[in-house]
Write a protein that holds these residues in place. Sequence first.
Motif, PDB file in Angstrom:
ATOM      1  N   LEU A 190       0.799  -1.226   0.000  1.00  0.00           N
ATOM      2  CA  LEU A 190       0.000   0.000   0.000  1.00  0.00           C
ATOM      3  C   LEU A 190       0.834   1.280   0.000  1.00  0.00           C
ATOM      4  O   LEU A 190       0.265   2.374  -0.131  1.00  0.00           O
ATOM      5  CB  LEU A 190      -0.920   0.017   1.231  1.00  0.00           C
ATOM      6  N   TYR A 219      -0.068   5.466  -0.507  1.00  0.00           N
ATOM      7  CA  TYR A 219       0.196   6.432   0.562  1.00  0.00           C
ATOM      8  C   TYR A 219       1.108   7.558   0.064  1.00  0.00           C
ATOM      9  O   TYR A 219       0.866   8.742   0.359  1.00  0.00           O
ATOM     10  CB  TYR A 219       0.826   5.695   1.749  1.00  0.00           C
ATOM     11  N   THR A 223      -5.656   5.255   3.346  1.00  0.00           N
ATOM     12  CA  THR A 223      -5.111   4.027   2.774  1.00  0.00           C
ATOM     13  C   THR A 223      -5.687   2.793   3.462  1.00  0.00           C
ATOM     14  O   THR A 223      -6.063   1.813   2.804  1.00  0.00           O
ATOM     15  CB  THR A 223      -3.583   4.021   2.879  1.00  0.00           C
TER      16      THR A 223
END
Length: 345
Positions: A56, A60, A77
Amino acid sequence: MQPVQPLLPEPVRRTAAWCVVILLVTGVAAVGIRLCVVLQTAVTPLLLALLGTALLRPLYRRLVRARVNRSLAAGLTCVAVLAVVGGAVWVVVASLVDNGDQITASLRHAGTSVARHFGAAGTSLDDVAENAGKLLSKFGATAASGVISGLSVVAEWIATGVLALLLVFFLLRDGGRALRTLRALAPRESGAVLEAMARRAFGAVEGFMRGTTLIALIDALCITAGLLILRVPGAVGLGALVFVGAFIPYLGAVISGAVAVLVALADRGFAIALWALGVVLAVQVLEGHVLQPAIQSRTVQMHPAAILLALTAGASVAGILGLLLAVPLTAAAFGVLAELRERYE
């Protein structure tokens, strides 16, 4: 004065030195694995959070570059993760609910056909059902206790997932601070090396997760499209199973593909099952000869033998969880070794 001759020749002494190094590294690794097994309640969410953070972090970083507050970017996120995971679970469950009766009826029809062909051997579907009912009544208490233990396992996994999600939030927001703390706590000479090794290991895991996710998505879309064309029940759920199984190299693809072929065989017959098998094999050929070289070779390179050994070791240590974590951890170890080789060669 004559120089003292060594007791052992140079090759023997060099081999002995390497043996000592290997024994020391193996001992430290064994102690570390043992500690992880003992502390698995805390280690498991941390490892899952590291994988989630590696996957992720590009999102971000995009939010941070868009001048979003770091805490808000990490929170958004995590919300995106919940939405994606929840949507995937909903798709699988809805597909199974909508097509469960049809799949069960197809399997029952297949069982009746088998019983009709092998009825002369003294086995029929009614006999199997009667014996199953007797066994169920005989071991009812055991089944009830198994359900209770299963519910406790589900609750434990939910708690692990919540803790991992919280750790993802903090790792996204404070990852740079953690690296600076590691460098500050290390001795002056080794701080920079430890930070470089940590960055290299995390970069390897990030590349593996990003490449595997993209390959898994392409595999799932292709197989789902093929099963929909063949009108196999539960095609969307089977595609979701392919997507999840792709995170276990080799084994996951074989298992998920076999399930898809068996469902096609039970519902649509032998000819459609062969077409489904052809779809699965074509997707695997596409992955092995096009997707893997084009995507994974740019992120992390691991020999198939190393992957199989890592999967075997992970399964023997931590079961299914070990299968999921074995290859990313091995990729991190390869990244550390590559950093050390570049620094000291």
